[in-house]
Enzyme design. Structure first.
Site, short mmCIF file in Angstrom:
data_model
loop_
_atom_site.label_atom_id
_atom_site.label_comp_id
_atom_site.label_asym_id
_atom_site.label_seq_id
_atom_site.Cartn_x
_atom_site.Cartn_y
_atom_site.Cartn_z
CE LYS A 43 -0.50 -0.25 5.03
NZ LYS A 43 -1.25 -0.93 6.10
NE ARG A 141 -7.53 -0.23 10.25
CZ ARG A 141 -6.27 -0.35 9.83
NH1 ARG A 141 -5.46 0.70 9.85
NH2 ARG A 141 -5.82 -1.50 9.38
CE1 TYR A 270 9.52 32.15 0.47
CE2 TYR A 270 9.75 29.78 0.79
CZ TYR A 270 9.48 30.87 -0.03
OH TYR A 270 9.17 30.66 -1.36
CG MET A 319 6.37 23.05 -2.09
SD MET A 319 5.11 23.71 -3.17
CE MET A 319 4.13 24.71 -2.06
C1 LIG Z 1 -0.61 -1.87 6.81
C2 LIG Z 1 -1.19 -3.16 7.17
C3 LIG Z 1 -0.38 -4.27 7.37
C4 LIG Z 1 1.13 -4.21 7.39
O1 LIG Z 1 1.58 -3.61 8.57
P1 LIG Z 1 3.13 -3.49 8.91
O2 LIG Z 1 3.18 -3.03 10.32
O3 LIG Z 1 3.69 -2.49 7.97
O4 LIG Z 1 3.72 -4.83 8.71
C5 LIG Z 1 -1.01 -5.50 7.60
N1 LIG Z 1 -2.35 -5.58 7.64
C6 LIG Z 1 -3.16 -4.51 7.46
C7 LIG Z 1 -4.63 -4.69 7.54
C8 LIG Z 1 -2.61 -3.27 7.24
O5 LIG Z 1 -3.40 -2.21 7.11
#
Ligand SMILES: *Cc1c(COP(=O)(O)O)cnc(C)c1O
Length: 383
Positions: A43, A141, A270, A319
């Site tokens: 991700k 969550r 700045y 930036m």
């Molecule tokens: C991000 C995530 C992971 C991985 O977590 P890490 O701590 O980076 O290993 C695993 N499961 C879910 C549902 C996540 O959102």
């Protein structure tokens, strides 16, 4: 030694060490029993490391499945040639269903509205929509509450257009596997899985471990572990440091694009938050700023590596640019910088190192966020 190179069009870049990513992936693969799988979490563009390239490296090191946060991230993997199973870790809006099916992406599911819509669409295109059931065990969550999984499955399972490929939960406190909160989530998850099995429902791949749980509690590996941060060579907690060796994958480098000796008392950047204390201080400009992930809160508080030593960043980070000062001290003279000289924002240069953890501490955040931020705009160079 600092490697040469960098993109042709901008003198600031993220350097990705393929070898380190390969070794880290193998280290997690080695923890598993033969029938257990490794799901690599890609991700946020692989935590800033580039999802498509990372998927290729991890696949060659034994990744069995990939996980992403969004449908768009899953599509990017498919367009990049990834043919492994891809799990989307959240339940997308129903409008995303045609794209999920078209690209063979498995969603996390926790509402019956989505599950049934997914099944309807799948039947229409003559497919079976595979999904993973998200179970709420305490993080609060996402997911179906652990006491409601059987009735949830009863409400959707009659549909021939869907198939449960796995069930999972996510830990809130995996850095403390001896703690009560973690143990309670484990118990609730086991209870939910057992209840589904007792009621005759297939659970498919059972999984719950993120990086810290994978390292600290091998008992909970089940059928698959979901590893993110560890693949990128970053430790999720102090407790994991002594249990596994991980090699940092990302470095951030830049070249000096201007050098100057402003007069004593002149301001830099700045707001003039730094003033030149004497005329022998050399001010160097680097083409990297907060839009590249170099957070502005680091202004006047961070070091940059130059020729194997540390120099101070000065003035407010802009930036797209930032300034550093080479200030001579009688003790250790520092060579003058020249146009084009290499500086390291994160990573190693000789014996000196600025780690993601150091930058995270200075920013009052975690290494995860620092890595993601550097992925925003900088070009990635794979070495
Ligand atoms: C991000 C995530 C992971 C991985 O977590 P890490 O701590 O980076 O290993 C695993 N499961 C879910 C549902 C996540 O959102």
């Amino acid at each position: 030694m600092v490697p040469a190179g960098g993109p042709a069009t901008r003198w600031a870049w993220v350097e990705i060490d393929r070898g380190a990513m390969l070794r880290n992936t193998r280290a997690f693969k080695k923890m598993l029993k033969p029938r257990q799988r490794l799901c690599c979490v890609l991700k946020a563009d692989a935590y800033g490391h580039g999802a498509v390239e990372s998927s290729k490296i991890m696949r060659s090191a034994g990744a069995d499945m990939f996980a992403v946060a969004t449908v768009a991230e899953g599509i990017e993997l498919r367009r990049g040639g990834c043919s492994a199973p891809v799990l989307v870790l959240g339940e997308p809006p129903c409008d995303a269903i045609p794209e999920l099916l078209e690209n063979d992406l498995m969603p996390a599911v926790y509402t019956s509205e989505f599950a049934l819509a997914f099944g309807e669409c799948a039947v229409q295109v003559d497919k079976v929509g595979k999904y993973h059931l998200a179970i709420e065990t305490g993080m609060n969550r996402i997911g179906v509450h652990y006491t409601k999984v059987v009735s949830f499955r009863r409400g959707i399972e009659f549909h021939r257009g869907i198939q449960c490929d796995g069930v999972f939960t996510h830990f809130a406190t995996a850095d403390d596997p001896c703690g009560w909160d973690y143990k309670l989530q484990c118990t609730r998850f086991d209870e939910a899985v057992q209840a589904m099995r007792d009621a005759g429902f297939e659970c498919g791949i059972v999984h719950c471990d993120n990086t810290p749980a994978s390292i600290l509690d091998p008992e909970s590996h089940h059928d698959m572990i979901r590893v993110g941060i560890g693949l990128y060579g970053l430790q999720p907690a102090d407790a994991t440091r002594e249990r596994i060796r991980l090699d940092p994958v990302m470095s951030v480098r830049a070249r000096v694009m201007r050098v100057a000796y402003p007069s004593m008392g002149e301001g830099v950047g700045y707001g003039f938050t730094y003033r030149v204390p004497r005329a022998t201080v050399q001010i160097c400009t680097l083409p990297i700023g907060y839009a590249d992930g170099l957070a502005r809160t680091l202004s006047n508080r961070m070091d940059v590596l130059y020729r194997g030593g540390r120099i101070r960043q000065v003035g407010n980070i802009c930036m797209d640019q930032t300034m550093v000062a080479i200030q001579q001290t009688p003790a250790e003279p520092i060579p003058e910088a020249e146009y084009g000289d290499l500086m390291t924002i994160v990573g190693r240069d000789g014996d000196a190192e600025v780690s993601m953890d150091e930058m995270a501490r200075l920013r009052n955040t975690i290494n995860y966020e620092v890595a993601c931020d550097f992925g925003m705009r900088l070009e990635k160079i794979y070495i």
